[in-house]
Write a protein that holds these residues in place. Sequence first.
Motif, PDB file in Angstrom:
ATOM      1  N   ASN A   1      -2.985 -12.585   0.495  1.00  0.00           N
ATOM      2  CA  ASN A   1      -4.135 -12.142  -0.306  1.00  0.00           C
ATOM      3  C   ASN A   1      -5.369 -11.945   0.551  1.00  0.00           C
ATOM      4  O   ASN A   1      -6.476 -12.296   0.156  1.00  0.00           O
ATOM      5  CB  ASN A   1      -4.405 -13.164  -1.427  1.00  0.00           C
TER       6      ASN A   1
ATOM      7  N   SER B   1       0.022 -10.449   2.508  1.00  0.00           N
ATOM      8  CA  SER B   1      -0.352  -9.521   1.435  1.00  0.00           C
ATOM      9  C   SER B   1      -1.855  -9.268   1.510  1.00  0.00           C
ATOM     10  O   SER B   1      -2.591 -10.021   2.146  1.00  0.00           O
ATOM     11  CB  SER B   1       0.031 -10.083   0.059  1.00  0.00           C
ATOM     12  N   PHE B   2      -2.266  -8.174   0.858  1.00  0.00           N
ATOM     13  CA  PHE B   2      -3.669  -7.779   0.866  1.00  0.00           C
ATOM     14  C   PHE B   2      -4.175  -7.582  -0.558  1.00  0.00           C
ATOM     15  O   PHE B   2      -3.442  -7.109  -1.424  1.00  0.00           O
ATOM     16  CB  PHE B   2      -3.841  -6.433   1.601  1.00  0.00           C
ATOM     17  N   ALA B   3      -5.453  -7.900  -0.756  1.00  0.00           N
ATOM     18  CA  ALA B   3      -6.099  -7.499  -2.010  1.00  0.00           C
ATOM     19  C   ALA B   3      -6.258  -5.982  -1.983  1.00  0.00           C
ATOM     20  O   ALA B   3      -6.504  -5.387  -0.927  1.00  0.00           O
ATOM     21  CB  ALA B   3      -7.449  -8.172  -2.140  1.00  0.00           C
ATOM     22  N   GLU B   4      -6.103  -5.352  -3.161  1.00  0.00           N
ATOM     23  CA  GLU B   4      -5.986  -3.899  -3.186  1.00  0.00           C
ATOM     24  C   GLU B   4      -7.234  -3.137  -2.751  1.00  0.00           C
ATOM     25  O   GLU B   4      -7.144  -2.105  -2.098  1.00  0.00           O
ATOM     26  CB  GLU B   4      -5.628  -3.449  -4.598  1.00  0.00           C
ATOM     27  N   ILE B   5      -8.390  -3.621  -3.161  1.00  0.00           N
ATOM     28  CA  ILE B   5      -9.604  -2.852  -2.833  1.00  0.00           C
ATOM     29  C   ILE B   5      -9.818  -2.885  -1.324  1.00  0.00           C
ATOM     30  O   ILE B   5     -10.116  -1.871  -0.697  1.00  0.00           O
ATOM     31  CB  ILE B   5     -10.832  -3.374  -3.607  1.00  0.00           C
TER      32      ILE B   5
ATOM     33  N   ASN C   1      -9.925   0.334   1.140  1.00  0.00           N
ATOM     34  CA  ASN C   1     -11.096   0.551   2.000  1.00  0.00           C
ATOM     35  C   ASN C   1     -10.678   0.658   3.465  1.00  0.00           C
ATOM     36  O   ASN C   1     -11.212   1.468   4.222  1.00  0.00           O
ATOM     37  CB  ASN C   1     -12.086  -0.613   1.853  1.00  0.00           C
TER      38      ASN C   1
ATOM     39  N   PRO D   1       2.523   0.529   1.250  1.00  0.00           N
ATOM     40  CA  PRO D   1       2.714   1.626   0.304  1.00  0.00           C
ATOM     41  C   PRO D   1       2.890   2.947   1.068  1.00  0.00           C
ATOM     42  O   PRO D   1       2.137   3.241   1.994  1.00  0.00           O
ATOM     43  CB  PRO D   1       1.425   1.620  -0.516  1.00  0.00           C
TER      44      PRO D   1
ATOM     45  N   SER E   1       2.325   6.014   0.391  1.00  0.00           N
ATOM     46  CA  SER E   1       1.241   7.011   0.390  1.00  0.00           C
ATOM     47  C   SER E   1       0.193   6.679   1.447  1.00  0.00           C
ATOM     48  O   SER E   1      -0.326   7.568   2.126  1.00  0.00           O
ATOM     49  CB  SER E   1       0.594   7.092  -0.993  1.00  0.00           C
TER      50      SER E   1
ATOM     51  N   ASP F   1       1.676   7.412   4.878  1.00  0.00           N
ATOM     52  CA  ASP F   1       1.677   8.861   5.085  1.00  0.00           C
ATOM     53  C   ASP F   1       0.276   9.360   5.425  1.00  0.00           C
ATOM     54  O   ASP F   1       0.089  10.183   6.322  1.00  0.00           O
ATOM     55  CB  ASP F   1       2.196   9.563   3.828  1.00  0.00           C
ATOM     56  N   ALA F   2      -0.714   8.832   4.678  1.00  0.00           N
ATOM     57  CA  ALA F   2      -2.096   9.273   4.910  1.00  0.00           C
ATOM     58  C   ALA F   2      -2.510   8.998   6.353  1.00  0.00           C
ATOM     59  O   ALA F   2      -3.166   9.826   6.998  1.00  0.00           O
ATOM     60  CB  ALA F   2      -3.037   8.570   3.933  1.00  0.00           C
TER      61      ALA F   2
ATOM     62  N   ARG G   1      -4.443  12.185   7.225  1.00  0.00           N
ATOM     63  CA  ARG G   1      -5.215  12.553   6.027  1.00  0.00           C
ATOM     64  C   ARG G   1      -5.733  11.314   5.325  1.00  0.00           C
ATOM     65  O   ARG G   1      -5.740  11.238   4.102  1.00  0.00           O
ATOM     66  CB  ARG G   1      -4.395  13.448   5.099  1.00  0.00           C
ATOM     67  N   TRP G   2      -6.133  10.311   6.137  1.00  0.00           N
ATOM     68  CA  TRP G   2      -6.598   9.044   5.562  1.00  0.00           C
ATOM     69  C   TRP G   2      -7.954   9.169   4.913  1.00  0.00           C
ATOM     70  O   TRP G   2      -8.315   8.346   4.096  1.00  0.00           O
ATOM     71  CB  TRP G   2      -6.583   7.938   6.630  1.00  0.00           C
TER      72      TRP G   2
ATOM     73  N   ASP H   1      -0.281  13.137   0.177  1.00  0.00           N
ATOM     74  CA  ASP H   1       0.310  11.855   0.566  1.00  0.00           C
ATOM     75  C   ASP H   1       1.003  11.160  -0.612  1.00  0.00           C
ATOM     76  O   ASP H   1       1.529  10.054  -0.460  1.00  0.00           O
ATOM     77  CB  ASP H   1      -0.743  10.934   1.204  1.00  0.00           C
TER      78      ASP H   1
ATOM     79  N   GLU I   1      -3.443   5.108  -6.411  1.00  0.00           N
ATOM     80  CA  GLU I   1      -2.048   4.786  -6.738  1.00  0.00           C
ATOM     81  C   GLU I   1      -2.050   4.140  -8.122  1.00  0.00           C
ATOM     82  O   GLU I   1      -2.896   3.284  -8.390  1.00  0.00           O
ATOM     83  CB  GLU I   1      -1.499   3.747  -5.749  1.00  0.00           C
TER      84      GLU I   1
ATOM     85  N   LYS J   1      -3.727 -14.347  -6.474  1.00  0.00           N
ATOM     86  CA  LYS J   1      -3.063 -13.132  -5.985  1.00  0.00           C
ATOM     87  C   LYS J   1      -2.006 -12.625  -6.960  1.00  0.00           C
ATOM     88  O   LYS J   1      -1.357 -11.620  -6.703  1.00  0.00           O
ATOM     89  CB  LYS J   1      -2.432 -13.387  -4.618  1.00  0.00           C
TER      90      LYS J   1
ATOM     91  N   ILE K   1      -2.006  -8.841  -8.024  1.00  0.00           N
ATOM     92  CA  ILE K   1      -1.973  -7.724  -7.066  1.00  0.00           C
ATOM     93  C   ILE K   1      -0.929  -6.700  -7.527  1.00  0.00           C
ATOM     94  O   ILE K   1       0.204  -7.058  -7.815  1.00  0.00           O
ATOM     95  CB  ILE K   1      -1.658  -8.218  -5.639  1.00  0.00           C
TER      96      ILE K   1
ATOM     97  N   ARG L   1      -6.824  -5.446 -10.289  1.00  0.00           N
ATOM     98  CA  ARG L   1      -8.004  -4.612 -10.043  1.00  0.00           C
ATOM     99  C   ARG L   1      -8.712  -4.237 -11.343  1.00  0.00           C
ATOM    100  O   ARG L   1      -9.909  -3.994 -11.363  1.00  0.00           O
ATOM    101  CB  ARG L   1      -7.576  -3.359  -9.285  1.00  0.00           C
TER     102      ARG L   1
END
Lengths: 200, 474
Positions: A78, A104-108, A112, A165, A167, A170-171, A176-177, B20, B160, B193, B196, B228
């Motif tokens: 997290n 794992s990572f927090a999504e925001i 970013n 993820p 996507s 790929d970015a 294309r990030w 992407d 996503e 967490k 997530i 989120r």
Amino acid sequence: MALEKITSVSGRAVFVPGADIDTDRIIPARFMKCVTFDGLGEFAFYDVRFDPNTGEKTNHPLNDSRFDGATILLAGVNFGCGSSREHAPQSLSKYGFKAVVAESFAEIFFGNSTGLAMPCVCLTAAEIDQLRQAVEADPSVEITLDMANKRVRSSTGLDFGFNMPESARDALVAGRWDPIQELLDREPQIADLAKALHYV
Amino acid sequence: MGKSLYQKVWDAHTVGKLADGRTQLFIGTHLIHEVTSPQAFGMLRDLGLTVKYPQRTFATVDHIVPTENQDQPVDPLAAEMMSALRDNCDDFGVTYFDLKSGKQGIVHVVGPEQGITQPGTTIACGDSHTATHGAFGAIAFGIGTTQVRDVLATQTLAMEPLKVRRIEVTGQLRPGVYAKDVTLHIIRILGAKGGIGYAYEYAGNVFDDMSMEERMTVCNMAIEGGARCGYVNPDAKTIAYLQGRPYVDMSDFDTTAARWLSFASDSDAHYDDVVKIDAADIEPTVTWGISPDHGIAISETIPDPAKASTALEKASIDEALAYMKLPAGAPIKGQKIDVAFIGSCTNGRLSDFREVAKYIQGHKVAAGVKAIAVPGSQIVAHQCEQEGIDKIFSAAGFEWRGAGCSMCLAMNPDKLVGDQLCASSSNRNFKGRQGSPTGRTVLMSPVMVAAAAIAGSIADARELFELEPQAAVA
């Protein structure tokens, strides 16, 4: 506007222990009194790198000269939770980090970081622990994120498949990030949708 | 199979697929504040872009505003940020609820208050507590500053989709158990967490019975559980709350209301996960550590690392207790406090101050405790002052302040000093969150903060105030 293709990231690594490392920890709020992101690098992890009472350096890994110049951050679960502040990945990036490997990572935070071309990839706790042991035994060990083949390797022979993820990967790999141009390109479709939706 | 509200809103706002694989999502409403927007406007200028839909962005100033004298930022950097927001709004034609407007406040209080927050919409803001707006059946989430740029320039984001977890809380909440306790309890069970990859749909009679302000408290902390965004399906209460608010089009309100309600999840909607919680299991909940999932009931004891089941859990408890300077295995009740804070986007609304005011009359804040009450907006402050609530707080020994984020985070003069322990109605107990690198935060409901302020230590409000069953939530 051609963007760099992030196909591989290599460098020495440092492990920052702890679960749920929040973005207040990464960049305390008082350093967000700014209208640019310039200069945030020196404040990364400030309150755990410096004793709040004496101002002296603590035994935080980022103060350990053996890890000076490390560009890959190893962390736990997290990572980057809490506030959405982009100041957090900005401060890590400006400090010199080029990638983060965590459970794992927090999504925001994850989003970013991708937008700054700083990959965040996931390994298991056991795999990260092996990398930690390798770099703590010899800080000159080089870690490589092979973005094309989804592997994290060490110069000592460790080799793990990472999760990310598709996507976002790929970015980064396709350069294309930063999606701004692609978002702008759809202006007519955006205008049509805006008209169709019932907003005041 | 039917659709959840999340899926309906997502589908309605999809512009198309990006190369992407991400979705280009239209953002109906964009909220900005002084801390995370200046760099975005800078990027916009650097790229030679403009604000494409200025009527869809709304600004206010909240994080750095001093609450003693609102219009006198004590340091030049704060003043610079406020004037940058003014200039950016002027340059690009963005509506700005500034300090002189009488409508300024925490961005997540202002949006609903003005009727800008509406069901079936997408809402983004450079602030993680944007999840708050999900109380109205909106898909609302925090974004970074580069994404603020994307919204300003295109009114869209590269996103996503999330999975959806339905959290059903059913049964009867016990007296003295508030929305804050429900949300802290959920985070305790599912973890910081646990969310997530998910949007949280809060469902069941407990949320149906809550007021809109209580629903906002719950959704506000979805992010503390890793989700989120979180939402409650729109219903008659949602419609009643919004009817007549400044930004609600009243020209054909019946049609508008019907459209809003149509976004509610279908009865046969697909969920990726379902969690069921019995309301009777929820007690007034407080935190003991440094993550919002470090929660315990007020009747419980502080965790003992010696009793941890794994080495990881032991290390986590050790770290938290070393920071919190709390004794392992001791009751949380009775631990001394230094500061009491009622406010924030979690619990700084009219109903929060009304509820506390019901109980603090005739009581006094304990000697040595600094207690501050900070309305979430100028309108909340005005309503409280009209009802005499400010006088009740002042008589009890609270400092009654002007609107802002205040002591929820450390960007204005309201800060902890040294290792002060704060009983706080805010949302985060992270290390250093309240402005001192060694400051300690214990999260709880506003009524529990008031009880702690009066007792001088963490207290059970049910005992101190002899709480009656609550009509609103029961």
